[in-house]
Design a protein around this motif. Structure first.
Motif, short mmCIF file in Angstrom:
data_model
loop_
_atom_site.label_atom_id
_atom_site.label_comp_id
_atom_site.label_asym_id
_atom_site.label_seq_id
_atom_site.Cartn_x
_atom_site.Cartn_y
_atom_site.Cartn_z
N MET A 1 0.76 -1.21 0.05
CA MET A 1 0.01 0.06 0.02
C MET A 1 0.81 1.40 0.01
O MET A 1 2.12 1.34 0.64
CB MET A 1 -0.83 0.00 1.11
CG MET A 1 -1.71 -1.25 1.40
SD MET A 1 -3.09 -1.28 0.13
CE MET A 1 -4.15 -0.33 0.81
N ILE A 2 0.55 2.31 -0.74
CA ILE A 2 1.13 3.55 -0.75
C ILE A 2 0.17 4.51 0.18
O ILE A 2 -0.91 4.71 -0.07
CB ILE A 2 1.48 3.99 -2.13
CG1 ILE A 2 2.14 3.23 -2.93
CG2 ILE A 2 1.99 5.48 -2.22
CD1 ILE A 2 3.55 2.68 -2.55
N ASP A 3 1.02 5.23 0.97
CA ASP A 3 0.34 6.27 1.90
C ASP A 3 0.32 7.70 1.02
O ASP A 3 1.51 8.16 0.70
CB ASP A 3 0.87 6.39 3.10
CG ASP A 3 0.22 7.46 4.06
OD1 ASP A 3 -0.86 8.14 3.61
OD2 ASP A 3 0.50 7.45 5.24
N LEU A 4 -1.12 7.87 0.77
CA LEU A 4 -1.07 9.19 0.01
C LEU A 4 -1.64 10.42 0.82
O LEU A 4 -2.34 11.07 0.36
CB LEU A 4 -1.94 9.13 -1.25
CG LEU A 4 -1.67 8.08 -2.35
CD1 LEU A 4 -2.49 7.56 -3.53
CD2 LEU A 4 -0.13 8.55 -2.86
N MET B 1 -5.33 5.69 1.40
CA MET B 1 -4.52 4.44 0.93
C MET B 1 -4.80 4.15 -0.54
O MET B 1 -5.97 4.21 -0.53
CB MET B 1 -4.86 3.16 1.68
CG MET B 1 -4.59 3.65 3.25
SD MET B 1 -2.66 4.18 3.67
CE MET B 1 -1.94 2.59 3.61
N ASP B 2 -3.94 3.84 -1.15
CA ASP B 2 -4.08 3.44 -2.62
C ASP B 2 -3.17 2.31 -3.00
O ASP B 2 -2.02 1.93 -2.27
CB ASP B 2 -3.77 4.70 -3.58
CG ASP B 2 -4.29 4.52 -4.77
OD1 ASP B 2 -3.81 5.34 -5.94
OD2 ASP B 2 -5.21 3.56 -4.99
N THR B 3 -3.72 1.34 -3.86
CA THR B 3 -2.90 0.48 -4.28
C THR B 3 -2.29 0.45 -5.85
O THR B 3 -3.09 0.49 -6.66
CB THR B 3 -3.47 -0.90 -4.38
OG1 THR B 3 -4.78 -0.75 -5.02
CG2 THR B 3 -3.73 -1.29 -2.75
N PRO B 4 -1.14 0.95 -6.14
CA PRO B 4 -0.60 1.39 -7.29
C PRO B 4 -0.35 0.12 -8.19
O PRO B 4 -0.61 0.00 -9.39
CB PRO B 4 0.80 1.94 -7.23
CG PRO B 4 1.10 1.47 -5.92
CD PRO B 4 -0.03 1.09 -5.06
#
Length: 108
Positions: free
Chosen positions: A73-76, A80-83
């Motif tokens: 997961m990337i903390d934006l 949270m988003d999954t690239p």
């Protein structure tokens, strides 16, 4: 037990059984190691006020046990988003039959 889906067997995508038994959902993949276009992983998640990232289960035939993976997961900044939906990393491994006991209670 309530049957939700019965495996179609063969090489298609319906190679799994799903049943509900009390408060447990039973999911069983049928021959995931030889089914060409079938399901090989089980993604488990939950929807609730208390959100969580899910886990993905698959059977590792070489190591004879269950691989448990989490998605990167990337903390934006509060969101949270999954690239990459295919970026999963193993976080645990559970060996098959690891809790088998002899009749006298000793570990097998």
């Amino acid at each position: 037990m309530a049957e939700i889906h019965a495996s179609k067997y063969g090489d298609g995508p319906g190679n799994f059984h799903v049943n509900a038994y009390g408060s447990t959902l039973n999911v069983e993949l049928t021959y995931p190691n030889i089914t060409v276009d079938g399901c090989r992983h089980i993604h488990v998640n939950q929807e609730s006020v208390r959100a969580s990232d899910g886990i993905r289960l698959s059977y590792d035939y070489d190591r004879d046990g269950w691989s448990i993976e989490q998605q990167v997961m990337i903390d934006l900044g509060g969101c949270m988003d999954t690239p990459n939906p295919d970026e999963w990393i193993e976080v645990a491994f559970v060996r098959s039959w690891s809790l088998v006991r002899e009749q006298n209670g000793e570990a097998a």
